[in-house]
Design a protein around this motif. Structure first.
Motif, PDB file in Angstrom:
ATOM      1  N   PRO A  35     -46.217  13.631  -1.012  1.00  0.00           N
ATOM      2  CA  PRO A  35     -44.858  14.113  -1.128  1.00  0.00           C
ATOM      3  C   PRO A  35     -44.976  15.741  -0.686  1.00  0.00           C
ATOM      4  O   PRO A  35     -46.021  16.382  -0.500  1.00  0.00           O
ATOM      5  CB  PRO A  35     -44.601  14.206  -2.399  1.00  0.00           C
ATOM      6  N   SER A  52     -37.744   9.373  -4.894  1.00  0.00           N
ATOM      7  CA  SER A  52     -37.934  10.885  -4.917  1.00  0.00           C
ATOM      8  C   SER A  52     -37.198  11.281  -5.932  1.00  0.00           C
ATOM      9  O   SER A  52     -35.923  10.623  -6.138  1.00  0.00           O
ATOM     10  CB  SER A  52     -38.211  11.478  -3.791  1.00  0.00           C
ATOM     11  N   PHE A  63     -38.830  16.965  -4.380  1.00  0.00           N
ATOM     12  CA  PHE A  63     -39.850  16.412  -3.541  1.00  0.00           C
ATOM     13  C   PHE A  63     -39.024  15.897  -2.521  1.00  0.00           C
ATOM     14  O   PHE A  63     -38.091  14.968  -2.532  1.00  0.00           O
ATOM     15  CB  PHE A  63     -40.552  15.288  -4.364  1.00  0.00           C
ATOM     16  N   GLU A  64     -39.876  15.640  -1.229  1.00  0.00           N
ATOM     17  CA  GLU A  64     -39.386  14.789  -0.117  1.00  0.00           C
ATOM     18  C   GLU A  64     -40.560  13.907   0.001  1.00  0.00           C
ATOM     19  O   GLU A  64     -41.781  14.353   0.218  1.00  0.00           O
ATOM     20  CB  GLU A  64     -39.198  15.865   0.937  1.00  0.00           C
ATOM     21  N   GLU A 116     -40.948  11.053 -11.032  1.00  0.00           N
ATOM     22  CA  GLU A 116     -40.548  12.235 -10.292  1.00  0.00           C
ATOM     23  C   GLU A 116     -39.446  13.042 -10.923  1.00  0.00           C
ATOM     24  O   GLU A 116     -39.426  14.404 -10.669  1.00  0.00           O
ATOM     25  CB  GLU A 116     -39.882  11.558  -8.984  1.00  0.00           C
TER      26      GLU A 116
END
Length: 239
Positions: free
Chosen positions: A117, A190, A206-207, A216
């Motif tokens: 991520p 995410s 987060f990506e 997450e």
């Protein structure tokens, strides 16, 4: 300043008197007035405008340090930039740039290679708290407008309230739409969180990555709480 006037009184001398006498040296001229009392503290002028912005920029010090991301997934370089840019939201939830932004700073932590991520942190400063409330409301509407769409992955978005700061909001990205038939917590995806403090709004999340939403979410909201704490310079109460 007190002024004491000594008056010399001269009386006529006569044969029956022993001589001349003078007035008491401590006698005060009745025309003299006492000094005015010094002004009290309550009468002093105000030292500043309580409505003036506490901070007028977004310095590097208000961003999560690299150590905060350690152990959360992102690996690789850190990129940091100043300037008003689009909010880092999924394409289907695009909200463009912040309205009325005075300053903004963005950090991207990690390379995103090998399914790892990328950690994202953004802080924007608005003219005042009212403008920040309006911007947070605009973001809330943009996230609420995210709907499930048909694509190669049938990604689903779920909006949640988060107990961080003011107007805390979370966005879960369910990559494969598994939450349609099961718990969002178990879905792979995410997470990002938004919150406000005074005239500042922060986004942390987060990506990419391959964690469960439950994991997450816990990580993103924990980082959002830390990021909110770094915004104390924008709070009237201070740090």
């Amino acid at each position: 300043m007190r002024t004491t006037t000594r008056t010399l009184t001269v009386a006529a001398c006569a044969l029956a008197l022993a001589g001349c006498t003078s007035a008491d040296p401590t006698t005060q001229d009745p025309s003299t007035t006492a000094a005015e009392p010094a002004p009290t503290a309550s009468g002093s002028a105000p030292t500043g405008d309580p409505t003036a912005p506490v901070a007028t920029d977004v310095p590097p010090e208000v961003m999560l340090p690299e150590t905060s991301w350690q152990g959360t997934g992102p690996e690789g370089p850190r990129e940091e930039s100043a300037g008003v840019v689009d909010w880092r939201l999924p394409e289907s939830c695009d909200a463009g740039t912040p309205t009325e932004a005075i300053a903004m700073r963005t950090v991207a932590q990690g390379s995103g290679e090998a399914e790892s991520p990328v950690g994202v942190h953004q802080v924007v400063l608005l003219p005042d708290a009212d403008a920040a409330v309006a911007e947070a409301d605009r973001l809330t509407a943009a996230l609420a407008a995210c709907t499930r769409y048909a694509s190669d992955s049938a990604t689903t978005y779920v909006v949640e309230q988060v107990e961080v700061g003011a107007q805390g909001l979370g966005l879960a990205t369910d990559y494969y739409g598994a939450s349609a038939e099961g718990s969002i917590d178990d879905a792979v995806g995410s997470y990002l969180a938004l919150t406000r403090r005074g005239p500042a709004i922060t986004l942390v999340g987060f990506e990419g990555g391959e964690g469960t939403i439950a994991t997450e979410r816990a990580t993103a909201t924990g980082l959002a709480q830390e990021a909110w704490g770094l915004l104390c310079a924008y709070d009237e109460a201070g740090c």
